[in-house]
Write a protein that holds these residues in place. Structure first.
Motif, short mmCIF file in Angstrom:
data_model
loop_
_atom_site.label_atom_id
_atom_site.label_comp_id
_atom_site.label_asym_id
_atom_site.label_seq_id
_atom_site.Cartn_x
_atom_site.Cartn_y
_atom_site.Cartn_z
N GLN B 47 0.83 -1.20 0.00
CA GLN B 47 0.00 0.00 0.00
C GLN B 47 0.87 1.26 0.00
O GLN B 47 0.56 2.24 -0.69
CB GLN B 47 -0.92 0.00 1.22
N ARG B 50 1.95 1.81 -3.43
CA ARG B 50 0.88 2.41 -4.23
C ARG B 50 0.74 3.90 -3.91
O ARG B 50 0.54 4.72 -4.81
CB ARG B 50 -0.45 1.68 -3.99
N LEU B 51 0.85 4.24 -2.64
CA LEU B 51 0.79 5.66 -2.26
C LEU B 51 1.84 6.47 -3.01
O LEU B 51 1.55 7.52 -3.57
CB LEU B 51 1.03 5.83 -0.76
N ASP B 137 -7.85 1.20 0.78
CA ASP B 137 -7.29 2.15 -0.17
C ASP B 137 -8.21 3.35 -0.43
O ASP B 137 -7.75 4.48 -0.57
CB ASP B 137 -7.02 1.45 -1.51
N LEU B 138 -9.50 3.08 -0.55
CA LEU B 138 -10.43 4.15 -0.90
C LEU B 138 -10.46 5.22 0.20
O LEU B 138 -10.38 6.42 -0.07
CB LEU B 138 -11.83 3.54 -1.10
N ALA B 139 -10.52 4.76 1.45
CA ALA B 139 -10.53 5.70 2.57
C ALA B 139 -9.19 6.40 2.71
O ALA B 139 -9.13 7.61 3.00
CB ALA B 139 -10.88 4.95 3.86
N GLY B 141 -6.96 7.01 0.31
CA GLY B 141 -6.81 7.99 -0.77
C GLY B 141 -7.52 9.28 -0.44
O GLY B 141 -7.01 10.38 -0.66
N ALA B 142 -8.73 9.15 0.12
CA ALA B 142 -9.50 10.34 0.50
C ALA B 142 -8.80 11.10 1.63
O ALA B 142 -8.71 12.33 1.61
CB ALA B 142 -10.90 9.92 0.94
#
Lengths: 154, 154, 154, 154
Positions: B47, B50-51, B137-139, B141-142
Motif C-alpha cells: 500500500q 501504491r501511495l 485504499d479508498l478511505a 486515498g481520501a
C-alpha cells in the motif's frame, strides 16, 4: 447552468424517479453497468458499493445506471431486480432509456465508450470525470475527496 | 512548532540522513514495518508503494520506518537491504533507533501499537493519523487528499 | 536404488536431522525457497502449507529446503527461525548446505533453476517433478494424487 | 446399472441433447449453478472452467447444469445464452427441467442443497461426490484424479 442529459426509463432501489438535479449540492458517482458484463460484476459494482460505504451520504451520492447496449433480449427488468437483490446492491439504479441506435440514450449523450464506466459529477452538477474500465481505489478516493473539498470551498 | 520526535539509526534507499523537518511543506506518510511481519509484507508495504506511485511527489512523501520490536537477532542491516531490493521497495527507509526497553525509540515516542502502522503528517509537520493494521485504499486515498488540499489552503 | 543427493546443514521445526530415506514409503514434496524471495513468500510457501493440510500425513510428507543463492549475508539461522515463526510455517525445514560456488549443494545437485521450486518424490524416493515458479493448485492436487495412487499399486 | 436421473429441458453450447450415459467411460463433473448466484459466478463457474482446462477431455468431461430455484422470471434462455457468452463459458450447459414445486427436477432428484454445487460421477456413471459451496482446488484436483485413476484400474 443546465444539468447534463439523463434519461431514466425506470428506477430500482428507489421510491421515486430522480433527476440529476436532485443530487445538486453533493458529489455524485454514477456506476454505468450491464448486469451481464463481467468487468462490471467483478470490479465496477463492488467499487461503487465501497464508495457508498466509505463516504458520507451528505458528501457523495452513488447511483447505478443500467445501460444495455448488447444482448438486449437477455436483459429484463425482472432479471435486473433479481441481480441487484442477489449481489446486495442497495443504491438506486436507473434503467437507461433505450435509444434508436441500440445505444441507450444517456450512455450516448455522455459519450461513454462501454461498461463499466464510472462518471463523477461535482456539487454544481457538472460532469468532471469519466473512467472507462478499472480505476484504482487509492486514486479514486483521492479524486472523490478532491471534488468534495473543492465544492466546500466554492 | 517542534517536529515530533524521530530517531533514525540509519537510512537505506537514501543519499543522506533525513529529519522530519526535511519533509515540511509536503504531506508525509510513514510506513512503520518489520521485514518479518506478514501483515507488513502482504498489506502495509504494497500500500505504501501504491501511495508513492499514485500521488505527486510534490504533494506526498512516502518513507518507511523499520521498527524492530521482536526477533531482534533475526534482523540485520544486510537482511533489510536485501529485503528492500527483492521486494522492489524504492522509497527511503529509516532504521528506528533501538531503545532501552526492546521497543525502538521512534515507535515508543509515537505511541504505536504494533506493525504495520501507517502514520500521516500534514504539511506543517503535525502528526494527523496513526493507522494500526489494514486501512482500505479508498478511505486512505481520501484521507491523504484531504491533507493535501487542506494544506494548500493553509 | 540410491536416494537422490540431499545436503542439510541444519534443520528447523524438526526434532532431529533427517535424510530423504526417512520419507521412503510416502510421497514427498520439497518446497525449495529463500525467505527473501517474494514469489516464495506469496505463492510457494502458502501452497506448501496447503499441501500439508490437504493430504494425509501417511500419504504425503511436506518439507521446506532453504536454499540461499543470493544475499548470503542477509540470511541467518536466527532470521529464518523468526521468519518461520511469523509466517506460521510448521513443517520441517532444512537449511541447504552451502556449496563452493555460491549455489547451495542440494540445489545444485538437483539442477534447480531458482526459487520457488517444488520438487516431488514418489514413495520409492525417486524425483518425479521439479516445478520452478508457480504451479496451479488444481494441477498440483492431481499430480500429487497420481503419485499417491501409483505408489499404492506398486 | 441405471444412470442417475437427469432432466435437461434444453442445451446450450452443445450440438445436440445429451444424456448422462453419453459420458460413460469418463469422469464427469457437473457444475450446478444459477446465473444470478454470486457464489456461482465468483467461485463455482471459474473453477469448472479450470477443471475443463486442466484435465484431458478423454479423462474428464465438464458440463454445467442451470438449476433455477429462485427469481424464475429473471431467468430466460436468452439471458443465459448471453451470460455464457460474456463470461466465456464454453462447456455444454443443460437447463434443468422445471419441477412442480419450484425446485428443478434434476436438482431435486440429486438431493442438492443449493448452488453452486459440484457433482462428480465416476467412469461407470455413479454419483460419487456432491460439493455444496466452495471446495479448494488442491483437494478437488486430488479427488478428480483419484476417480480418473480408480476408473483406469476398474
Amino acid at each position: 447552468m443546465d444539468d447534463p442529459p439523463f434519461f431514466a426509463a425506470e428506477w430500482l432501489n428507489a421510491d421515486r424517479p430522480m433527476a440529476l438535479a436532485d443530487f445538486r449540492g453533493r458529489v455524485l458517482a454514477v456506476e454505468v453497468f450491464q448486469m451481464l458484463c463481467p468487468g462490471c460484476v467483478l470490479h465496477g459494482l463492488p467499487q461503487a458499493q465501497r464508495l457508498s460505504q466509505t463516504f458520507e451520504a451528505a458528501d457523495l451520492a452513488v447511483i447505478g445506471l443500467h445501460s444495455v447496449f448488447e444482448h438486449h433480449d437477455g436483459n429484463s427488468r425482472a432479471g435486473l431486480a433479481a441481480f441487484l437483490h442477489e449481489w446486495r446492491i442497495r443504491f438506486p439504479v436507473a434503467m437507461d432509456a433505450p435509444g434508436t441506435t441500440g445505444l441507450p440514450r444517456t450512455m450516448a449523450a455522455w459519450g461513454l465508450e462501454g461498461t463499466p464506466s464510472l462518471v463523477l459529477f461535482d456539487r454544481q452538477g457538472r460532469m468532471r470525470a469519466r473512467h472507462f474500465g478499472q480505476v484504482a481505489d487509492l486514486a479514486l478516493g483521492a479524486e472523490v475527496m478532491e471534488l468534495i473539498r473543492e465544492a466546500r470551498a466554492a
